[in-house]
Design a protein around this motif. Structure first.
Motif, PDB file in Angstrom:
ATOM      1  N   UNK A 233      72.601 -38.695  39.414  1.00  0.00           N
ATOM      2  CA  UNK A 233      71.574 -39.719  39.671  1.00  0.00           C
ATOM      3  C   UNK A 233      70.360 -39.122  40.379  1.00  0.00           C
ATOM      4  N   UNK A 234      70.582 -38.065  41.178  1.00  0.00           N
ATOM      5  CA  UNK A 234      69.497 -37.382  41.876  1.00  0.00           C
ATOM      6  C   UNK A 234      69.542 -35.898  41.548  1.00  0.00           C
ATOM      7  N   UNK A 235      68.435 -35.361  41.059  1.00  0.00           N
ATOM      8  CA  UNK A 235      68.359 -33.940  40.721  1.00  0.00           C
ATOM      9  C   UNK A 235      67.187 -33.309  41.475  1.00  0.00           C
ATOM     10  N   UNK A 236      67.292 -32.015  41.699  1.00  0.00           N
ATOM     11  CA  UNK A 236      66.250 -31.283  42.420  1.00  0.00           C
ATOM     12  C   UNK A 236      65.708 -30.165  41.542  1.00  0.00           C
ATOM     13  N   UNK A 237      64.395 -30.086  41.454  1.00  0.00           N
ATOM     14  CA  UNK A 237      63.742 -29.005  40.717  1.00  0.00           C
ATOM     15  C   UNK A 237      62.998 -28.149  41.751  1.00  0.00           C
ATOM     16  N   UNK A 238      63.483 -26.938  41.928  1.00  0.00           N
ATOM     17  CA  UNK A 238      62.980 -26.025  42.959  1.00  0.00           C
ATOM     18  C   UNK A 238      62.045 -25.023  42.287  1.00  0.00           C
ATOM     19  N   UNK A 239      60.751 -25.094  42.575  1.00  0.00           N
ATOM     20  CA  UNK A 239      59.744 -24.284  41.875  1.00  0.00           C
ATOM     21  C   UNK A 239      59.096 -23.276  42.816  1.00  0.00           C
ATOM     22  N   UNK A 240      58.995 -22.035  42.354  1.00  0.00           N
ATOM     23  CA  UNK A 240      58.286 -20.980  43.072  1.00  0.00           C
ATOM     24  C   UNK A 240      57.227 -20.414  42.135  1.00  0.00           C
ATOM     25  N   UNK A 241      55.972 -20.687  42.456  1.00  0.00           N
ATOM     26  CA  UNK A 241      54.866 -20.296  41.587  1.00  0.00           C
ATOM     27  C   UNK A 241      53.962 -19.328  42.342  1.00  0.00           C
ATOM     28  N   UNK A 242      53.980 -18.057  41.961  1.00  0.00           N
ATOM     29  CA  UNK A 242      53.152 -17.025  42.584  1.00  0.00           C
ATOM     30  C   UNK A 242      52.094 -16.614  41.551  1.00  0.00           C
ATOM     31  N   UNK A 243      50.863 -16.994  41.807  1.00  0.00           N
ATOM     32  CA  UNK A 243      49.783 -16.732  40.847  1.00  0.00           C
ATOM     33  C   UNK A 243      50.187 -17.199  39.445  1.00  0.00           C
ATOM     34  N   UNK A 244      50.865 -18.313  39.418  1.00  0.00           N
ATOM     35  CA  UNK A 244      51.315 -18.896  38.165  1.00  0.00           C
ATOM     36  C   UNK A 244      51.427 -20.400  38.317  1.00  0.00           C
ATOM     37  N   UNK A 245      52.027 -21.048  37.361  1.00  0.00           N
ATOM     38  CA  UNK A 245      52.110 -22.498  37.434  1.00  0.00           C
ATOM     39  C   UNK A 245      53.319 -23.048  36.705  1.00  0.00           C
ATOM     40  N   UNK A 246      53.701 -24.245  37.097  1.00  0.00           N
ATOM     41  CA  UNK A 246      54.795 -24.981  36.451  1.00  0.00           C
ATOM     42  C   UNK A 246      54.321 -26.409  36.220  1.00  0.00           C
ATOM     43  N   UNK A 247      54.533 -26.911  35.023  1.00  0.00           N
ATOM     44  CA  UNK A 247      54.194 -28.299  34.684  1.00  0.00           C
ATOM     45  C   UNK A 247      55.486 -29.076  34.445  1.00  0.00           C
TER      46      UNK A 247
ATOM     47  N   UNK B  72      50.963 -34.462  43.764  1.00  0.00           N
ATOM     48  CA  UNK B  72      51.691 -35.598  44.336  1.00  0.00           C
ATOM     49  C   UNK B  72      51.229 -36.942  43.767  1.00  0.00           C
ATOM     50  N   UNK B  73      50.483 -36.905  42.677  1.00  0.00           N
ATOM     51  CA  UNK B  73      49.943 -38.160  42.138  1.00  0.00           C
ATOM     52  C   UNK B  73      51.028 -39.115  41.661  1.00  0.00           C
ATOM     53  N   UNK B  74      52.162 -38.589  41.194  1.00  0.00           N
ATOM     54  CA  UNK B  74      53.216 -39.462  40.669  1.00  0.00           C
ATOM     55  C   UNK B  74      54.213 -39.888  41.735  1.00  0.00           C
ATOM     56  N   UNK B  75      54.045 -39.388  42.951  1.00  0.00           N
ATOM     57  CA  UNK B  75      54.967 -39.757  44.020  1.00  0.00           C
ATOM     58  C   UNK B  75      54.668 -41.179  44.493  1.00  0.00           C
ATOM     59  N   UNK B  76      55.710 -41.896  44.868  1.00  0.00           N
ATOM     60  CA  UNK B  76      55.538 -43.245  45.374  1.00  0.00           C
ATOM     61  C   UNK B  76      55.612 -44.329  44.325  1.00  0.00           C
ATOM     62  N   UNK B  77      55.702 -43.961  43.040  1.00  0.00           N
ATOM     63  CA  UNK B  77      55.844 -44.960  41.981  1.00  0.00           C
ATOM     64  C   UNK B  77      57.309 -45.409  41.941  1.00  0.00           C
ATOM     65  N   UNK B  78      57.595 -46.697  42.117  1.00  0.00           N
ATOM     66  CA  UNK B  78      58.994 -47.151  42.130  1.00  0.00           C
ATOM     67  C   UNK B  78      59.696 -46.832  40.814  1.00  0.00           C
ATOM     68  N   UNK B  79      60.962 -46.458  40.913  1.00  0.00           N
ATOM     69  CA  UNK B  79      61.747 -46.171  39.727  1.00  0.00           C
ATOM     70  C   UNK B  79      62.411 -47.414  39.166  1.00  0.00           C
ATOM     71  N   UNK B  80      62.808 -47.349  37.904  1.00  0.00           N
ATOM     72  CA  UNK B  80      63.569 -48.427  37.291  1.00  0.00           C
ATOM     73  C   UNK B  80      64.966 -48.498  37.911  1.00  0.00           C
ATOM     74  N   UNK B  81      65.607 -49.671  37.886  1.00  0.00           N
ATOM     75  CA  UNK B  81      66.993 -49.765  38.372  1.00  0.00           C
ATOM     76  C   UNK B  81      67.897 -48.812  37.592  1.00  0.00           C
ATOM     77  N   UNK B  82      68.644 -47.997  38.317  1.00  0.00           N
ATOM     78  CA  UNK B  82      69.567 -47.068  37.681  1.00  0.00           C
ATOM     79  C   UNK B  82      68.936 -45.798  37.166  1.00  0.00           C
ATOM     80  N   UNK B  83      67.624 -45.638  37.310  1.00  0.00           N
ATOM     81  CA  UNK B  83      66.941 -44.448  36.799  1.00  0.00           C
ATOM     82  C   UNK B  83      67.176 -43.255  37.719  1.00  0.00           C
ATOM     83  N   UNK B  84      67.067 -42.041  37.201  1.00  0.00           N
ATOM     84  CA  UNK B  84      67.245 -40.857  38.043  1.00  0.00           C
ATOM     85  C   UNK B  84      66.120 -40.719  39.072  1.00  0.00           C
ATOM     86  N   UNK B  85      66.409 -39.954  40.098  1.00  0.00           N
ATOM     87  CA  UNK B  85      65.425 -39.591  41.115  1.00  0.00           C
ATOM     88  C   UNK B  85      65.224 -38.078  41.028  1.00  0.00           C
TER      89      UNK B  85
END
Length: 247
Positions: free
Chosen positions: A137-151, A173-186
């Motif tokens: 239900x909750x997943x973490x995406x850990x990103x390390x971007x050195x002179x690069x990028x991740x979308x 952080x533009x998408x942070x704070x948008x409420x999720x659907x019931x039962x949707x992943x975080x």
């Protein structure tokens, strides 16, 4: 549709690309040598049905999940479907990705692990969750971007939390704070960016966007059909004759 009919369904380019991605991961992890990888990759791009794709990854950790038929139109979350079918438990299809002066892509039907770690150096990566399943239900995406990028691309309804740190770089952080659907992943986005960046964008699933495009075309055709000629749709000499009669 019966289960017996599934192997006979025609596979799409996206299905073949998902299997190819599993093979690339298996090569990087040492599960396949180069000769096996090239042989299976050739078979992947020659496959025409799910039945031909499934054996290619059957002995790999995903258990052939990369060749699973797509969710029917109208059944994905956000279009009358349920998130419950997308939180599948178990292990992820892959646990990380690295791009050094190169790139990586995770997209299509894959399973996001509880923690996915990626690293880019003078490179870029794309993590698309719109058609993905989730190990928890909750997943973490850990990103390390050195002179690069991740979308990172998330579908509507998913809650996003951004906790990354940027130095001469940043985390979107533009998408942070948008409420999720019931039962949707975080989805929690963490990590570190130096002279680089991690972007988060919310997009509708491709199937839904295709439906919207088709719906727009139908509406345009209906509008065109509603436009009528004030002289009864007659043209050329017949129209001129009708016009004289009206006078």
């Amino acid at each position: 549709m019966t289960d017996d009919a599934v192997p006979d369904l025609r596979a799409s380019d996206a299905d073949r690309e998902r299997v190819a991605e599993v093979l690339r991961d298996a090569l990087a992890e040492g599960r396949l040598d180069m000769a096996e990888f090239e042989e299976r990759l050739d078979a992947t791009y020659r496959a025409r049905t799910y039945g031909e794709l499934a054996p290619i990854t059957r002995d790999l950790p995903v258990g052939g999940a990369a060749a699973t038929p797509p969710v029917p139109l109208g059944k994905e979350p956000g279009a009358g479907g349920s998130w419950a079918g997308r939180i599948v438990g178990g292990e992820g299809s892959s646990t990380g990705a690295v791009a050094v002066m190169s790139g990586f892509r995770r997209r299509g039907r894959w399973t996001v692990p509880r923690k996915f770690t990626c690293f880019t150096f003078w490179g870029g990566g794309e993590i698309d969750l719109r058609e993905a399943d989730f190990a928890d239900r909750e997943v973490e995406i850990d990103c390390y971007a050195i002179m690069g990028g991740v979308e990172i691309v998330v579908p509507p309804g998913v809650e996003v939390v951004v906790r990354g740190v940027g130095i001469m770089g940043g985390f979107d952080q533009r998408e942070e704070g948008v409420p999720g659907d019931p039962g949707a992943p975080r989805v929690i986005v963490t990590g570190f960016a130096f002279w680089g960046g991690v972007g988060v964008e919310r997009k509708a699933p491709r199937a839904e966007r295709r439906r919207e495009k088709l719906r727009g075309g139908d509406e345009r055709r209906e509008l065109d059909g509603s436009r009528h000629d004030p002289l009864g749709g007659l043209h050329g000499p017949h129209r001129r004759e009708r016009h004289r009669d009206a006078d």
